[in-house]
Design a protein around this motif. Structure first.
Motif, PDB file in Angstrom:
ATOM      1  N   LEU A  77       0.895  -1.215   0.033  1.00  0.00           N
ATOM      2  CA  LEU A  77       0.132   0.068  -0.225  1.00  0.00           C
ATOM      3  C   LEU A  77       0.799   1.234  -0.043  1.00  0.00           C
ATOM      4  CD1 LEU A  77      -3.086  -0.766   2.503  1.00  0.00           C
ATOM      5  CD2 LEU A  77      -2.858  -1.072   0.066  1.00  0.00           C
ATOM      6  N   ARG A  78       1.931   1.248   0.841  1.00  0.00           N
ATOM      7  CA  ARG A  78       2.889   2.225   0.707  1.00  0.00           C
ATOM      8  C   ARG A  78       3.403   2.710  -0.579  1.00  0.00           C
ATOM      9  NH1 ARG A  78       6.899   1.632   5.691  1.00  0.00           N
ATOM     10  NH2 ARG A  78       7.779   3.834   4.806  1.00  0.00           N
ATOM     11  N   ALA A  79       3.894   1.614  -1.343  1.00  0.00           N
ATOM     12  CA  ALA A  79       4.322   1.739  -2.798  1.00  0.00           C
ATOM     13  C   ALA A  79       3.144   2.337  -3.428  1.00  0.00           C
ATOM     14  CB  ALA A  79       4.630   0.298  -3.143  1.00  0.00           C
ATOM     15  N   LEU A  80       1.896   1.787  -3.529  1.00  0.00           N
ATOM     16  CA  LEU A  80       0.870   2.473  -4.245  1.00  0.00           C
ATOM     17  C   LEU A  80       0.546   3.857  -4.137  1.00  0.00           C
ATOM     18  CD1 LEU A  80      -1.666  -0.503  -4.100  1.00  0.00           C
ATOM     19  CD2 LEU A  80      -0.469   0.152  -5.946  1.00  0.00           C
ATOM     20  N   ALA A  81       0.676   4.116  -2.676  1.00  0.00           N
ATOM     21  CA  ALA A  81       0.550   5.582  -2.409  1.00  0.00           C
ATOM     22  C   ALA A  81       1.564   6.627  -3.001  1.00  0.00           C
ATOM     23  CB  ALA A  81       0.242   5.884  -0.742  1.00  0.00           C
ATOM     24  N   GLN A  82       2.904   5.893  -2.929  1.00  0.00           N
ATOM     25  CA  GLN A  82       3.815   6.873  -3.658  1.00  0.00           C
ATOM     26  C   GLN A  82       3.804   6.797  -5.134  1.00  0.00           C
ATOM     27  OE1 GLN A  82       7.680   5.307  -2.598  1.00  0.00           O
ATOM     28  NE2 GLN A  82       8.426   7.333  -2.262  1.00  0.00           N
ATOM     29  N   GLN A  83       3.298   5.737  -5.504  1.00  0.00           N
ATOM     30  CA  GLN A  83       3.210   5.745  -7.166  1.00  0.00           C
ATOM     31  C   GLN A  83       2.375   6.802  -7.603  1.00  0.00           C
ATOM     32  OE1 GLN A  83       2.296   1.875  -8.397  1.00  0.00           O
ATOM     33  NE2 GLN A  83       1.837   2.350 -10.464  1.00  0.00           N
ATOM     34  N   HIS A  84       1.146   6.713  -7.234  1.00  0.00           N
ATOM     35  CA  HIS A  84      -0.022   7.551  -7.386  1.00  0.00           C
ATOM     36  C   HIS A  84      -0.044   8.796  -6.814  1.00  0.00           C
ATOM     37  CE1 HIS A  84      -1.644   4.208  -9.898  1.00  0.00           C
ATOM     38  NE2 HIS A  84      -1.491   3.431  -8.709  1.00  0.00           N
ATOM     39  N   ARG A 108      -5.123  -6.555  17.091  1.00  0.00           N
ATOM     40  CA  ARG A 108      -5.745  -5.101  16.985  1.00  0.00           C
ATOM     41  C   ARG A 108      -6.334  -4.920  15.757  1.00  0.00           C
ATOM     42  NH1 ARG A 108      -1.093  -1.462  19.344  1.00  0.00           N
ATOM     43  NH2 ARG A 108       0.161  -2.402  17.861  1.00  0.00           N
ATOM     44  N   ASN A 109      -7.414  -4.384  15.648  1.00  0.00           N
ATOM     45  CA  ASN A 109      -8.201  -4.006  14.536  1.00  0.00           C
ATOM     46  C   ASN A 109      -7.578  -2.580  14.187  1.00  0.00           C
ATOM     47  OD1 ASN A 109      -9.983  -3.316  12.627  1.00  0.00           O
ATOM     48  ND2 ASN A 109     -11.548  -4.731  13.329  1.00  0.00           N
ATOM     49  N   THR A 110      -6.852  -2.346  13.335  1.00  0.00           N
ATOM     50  CA  THR A 110      -6.023  -0.970  13.260  1.00  0.00           C
ATOM     51  C   THR A 110      -6.501  -0.292  12.031  1.00  0.00           C
ATOM     52  OG1 THR A 110      -4.364  -1.950  14.518  1.00  0.00           O
ATOM     53  CG2 THR A 110      -3.746   0.042  13.061  1.00  0.00           C
ATOM     54  N   CYS A 111      -6.578   1.020  11.645  1.00  0.00           N
ATOM     55  CA  CYS A 111      -6.683   1.855  10.552  1.00  0.00           C
ATOM     56  C   CYS A 111      -5.522   2.585  10.501  1.00  0.00           C
ATOM     57  CB  CYS A 111      -7.898   2.714  10.662  1.00  0.00           C
ATOM     58  SG  CYS A 111      -8.122   3.665   9.251  1.00  0.00           S
ATOM     59  N   VAL A 112      -4.877   2.519   9.353  1.00  0.00           N
ATOM     60  CA  VAL A 112      -3.758   3.267   8.962  1.00  0.00           C
ATOM     61  C   VAL A 112      -3.848   4.057   7.850  1.00  0.00           C
ATOM     62  CG1 VAL A 112      -1.999   1.225   9.741  1.00  0.00           C
ATOM     63  CG2 VAL A 112      -2.753   1.385   7.387  1.00  0.00           C
ATOM     64  N   TYR A 113      -3.113   5.592   8.174  1.00  0.00           N
ATOM     65  CA  TYR A 113      -3.167   6.574   7.271  1.00  0.00           C
ATOM     66  C   TYR A 113      -1.756   6.528   6.441  1.00  0.00           C
ATOM     67  CZ  TYR A 113      -3.468  11.160   5.220  1.00  0.00           C
ATOM     68  OH  TYR A 113      -3.450  12.282   4.161  1.00  0.00           O
ATOM     69  N   ILE A 114      -2.033   6.450   5.248  1.00  0.00           N
ATOM     70  CA  ILE A 114      -0.552   6.323   4.665  1.00  0.00           C
ATOM     71  C   ILE A 114      -0.744   7.526   3.622  1.00  0.00           C
ATOM     72  CG2 ILE A 114       0.849   5.261   2.954  1.00  0.00           C
ATOM     73  CD1 ILE A 114      -0.683   2.676   3.694  1.00  0.00           C
ATOM     74  N   SER A 115       0.393   8.592   3.864  1.00  0.00           N
ATOM     75  CA  SER A 115       0.474   9.536   3.134  1.00  0.00           C
ATOM     76  C   SER A 115       0.849   9.484   1.638  1.00  0.00           C
ATOM     77  CB  SER A 115       1.566  10.683   3.658  1.00  0.00           C
ATOM     78  OG  SER A 115       2.852   9.892   3.550  1.00  0.00           O
ATOM     79  N   GLU A 116       0.580  10.616   0.861  1.00  0.00           N
ATOM     80  CA  GLU A 116       1.012  10.369  -0.527  1.00  0.00           C
ATOM     81  C   GLU A 116       2.597  10.165  -0.773  1.00  0.00           C
ATOM     82  OE1 GLU A 116       1.041  15.136  -1.545  1.00  0.00           O
ATOM     83  OE2 GLU A 116      -0.753  14.058  -1.820  1.00  0.00           O
ATOM     84  N   GLU A 117       3.385  10.464   0.121  1.00  0.00           N
ATOM     85  CA  GLU A 117       4.832  10.022   0.102  1.00  0.00           C
ATOM     86  C   GLU A 117       4.967   8.482   0.429  1.00  0.00           C
ATOM     87  OE1 GLU A 117       3.585  12.914   2.119  1.00  0.00           O
ATOM     88  OE2 GLU A 117       4.142  14.397   0.315  1.00  0.00           O
ATOM     89  N   GLY A 118       3.906   7.903   0.808  1.00  0.00           N
ATOM     90  CA  GLY A 118       4.142   6.475   1.019  1.00  0.00           C
ATOM     91  C   GLY A 118       4.396   6.200   2.610  1.00  0.00           C
ATOM     92  N   ALA A 119       4.313   7.176   3.329  1.00  0.00           N
ATOM     93  CA  ALA A 119       4.752   6.845   5.043  1.00  0.00           C
ATOM     94  C   ALA A 119       3.460   6.538   5.858  1.00  0.00           C
ATOM     95  CB  ALA A 119       5.520   8.273   5.485  1.00  0.00           C
ATOM     96  N   VAL A 120       3.678   5.810   6.764  1.00  0.00           N
ATOM     97  CA  VAL A 120       2.617   5.543   7.701  1.00  0.00           C
ATOM     98  C   VAL A 120       2.368   6.628   8.576  1.00  0.00           C
ATOM     99  CG1 VAL A 120       1.515   4.061   9.391  1.00  0.00           C
ATOM    100  CG2 VAL A 120       2.604   3.147   7.210  1.00  0.00           C
ATOM    101  N   ALA A 121       1.588   7.575   8.517  1.00  0.00           N
ATOM    102  CA  ALA A 121       1.601   8.976   9.127  1.00  0.00           C
ATOM    103  C   ALA A 121       0.861   8.882  10.607  1.00  0.00           C
ATOM    104  CB  ALA A 121       0.958   9.892   8.171  1.00  0.00           C
ATOM    105  N   ALA A 122      -0.095   7.914  10.381  1.00  0.00           N
ATOM    106  CA  ALA A 122      -1.019   7.930  11.824  1.00  0.00           C
ATOM    107  C   ALA A 122      -1.912   6.444  11.562  1.00  0.00           C
ATOM    108  CB  ALA A 122      -2.141   8.922  11.654  1.00  0.00           C
ATOM    109  N   ALA A 123      -1.971   6.090  12.899  1.00  0.00           N
ATOM    110  CA  ALA A 123      -2.776   4.747  13.145  1.00  0.00           C
ATOM    111  C   ALA A 123      -3.795   4.844  14.271  1.00  0.00           C
ATOM    112  CB  ALA A 123      -1.788   3.599  13.292  1.00  0.00           C
TER     113      ALA A 123
END
Length: 261
Positions: A77-84, A108-123
């Protein structure tokens, strides 16, 4: 799609697909959704709860669970975020914080926010775990509780996200009703990506991923229960709509009587 109505609008993609116990296949489905979102001009893609996998047993859930930092699914997913150049929000499983929780068979049932740079910015870890008397089901239960939504809105939230895997019976009865309620009472945009279809023997999800505006109008939706391919709905989330609703129907003027949580 038409162009956004105002400079305050951002195009998003709200997606749904049918996750299985195979994380690699699920990543392939998410890749298709990312391609659809990018082709539609979306700046963010919202994916369902448990996008990494839906297992056949508790033991399989534990065996498939990986830390977000090393998960092949999350790395994909991080690669996809960065790619697009597109933020990606997704529900995943992560190991518990303590050894005692791990030994009890919990994840844990976790939601992650991946930035457009491909970093996990929040969870965020889900607060209200499934607690309803239906056999062989899982559900995104936070949606049923207005208090967390009120807490977030009181602190400036303009959009609430509910990545979900609603069962077919509860989805048919309550899914859209609850989403519209959270949007109207909070005067916020609500984005609800969803699992859909038959995941394993005895496990089905309702689907109907949708986006609701602060007036309670459904601005975009995917199809509900069916045997479906990957699908997204594209919506221009316009913050001017939010400001207009809050200005014309000022619910917060009585917080002296009804203080925010």
């Amino acid at each position: 799609m038409s162009r956004p109505d105002s400079a305050a609008a951002v195009r998003i993609a709200c997606g749904q697909f049918c996750a299985t116990p195979n994380p690699a296949a699920n990543l392939a489905s998410c890749t298709k959704l990312a391609q659809l979102a990018a082709a539609g001009g979306a700046r963010a893609l919202f994916l369902p709860e448990a996008s990494d996998y839906i297992s056949r047993s508790a033991g399989e859930t534990l065996s498939l669970c990986q830390p977000a930092a090393s998960s092949e699914f999350v790395l994909g997913l991080r690669a996809l975020a960065q790619q697009h150049g597109m933020a990606i929000i997704a529900g995943i499983h992560t190991p518990p914080a303590s050894a005692s929780a791990s030994s009890s068979g919990r994840v844990r049932n976790t939601c992650v926010y991946i930035s457009e740079e491909g970093a996990v910015a929040a969870a965020y870890d889900k607060v209200h775990l499934f607690d309803i008397d239906l056999p062989a089901c899982g559900i995104c239960f936070d949606l049923r509780f207005p208090e967390p939504a009120r807490w977030l809105v009181a602190r400036g939230a303009q959009l609430l996200c509910y990545p979900s895997a609603f069962t077919v019976p509860t989805g048919r009865a309550h899914w859209e009703l609850l989403l519209r309620a959270r949007a109207v009472e909070g005067q916020v945009w609500v984005v609800a990506p969803a699992q859909v279809g038959r995941h394993t023997e005895g496990r089905r999800s309702w689907g109907g991923a949708c986006v609701v505006d602060p007036w309670g109008e459904v601005r975009g939706r995917c199809r509900a229960w069916d045997e479906l391919d990957e699908e997204v709905c594209l919506v221009d989330v316009d913050l001017e709509v939010l400001r207009r609703v809050r200005r014309e129907c000022p619910l917060r003027r009585r917080e002296d009587v009804y203080p925010a949580i």
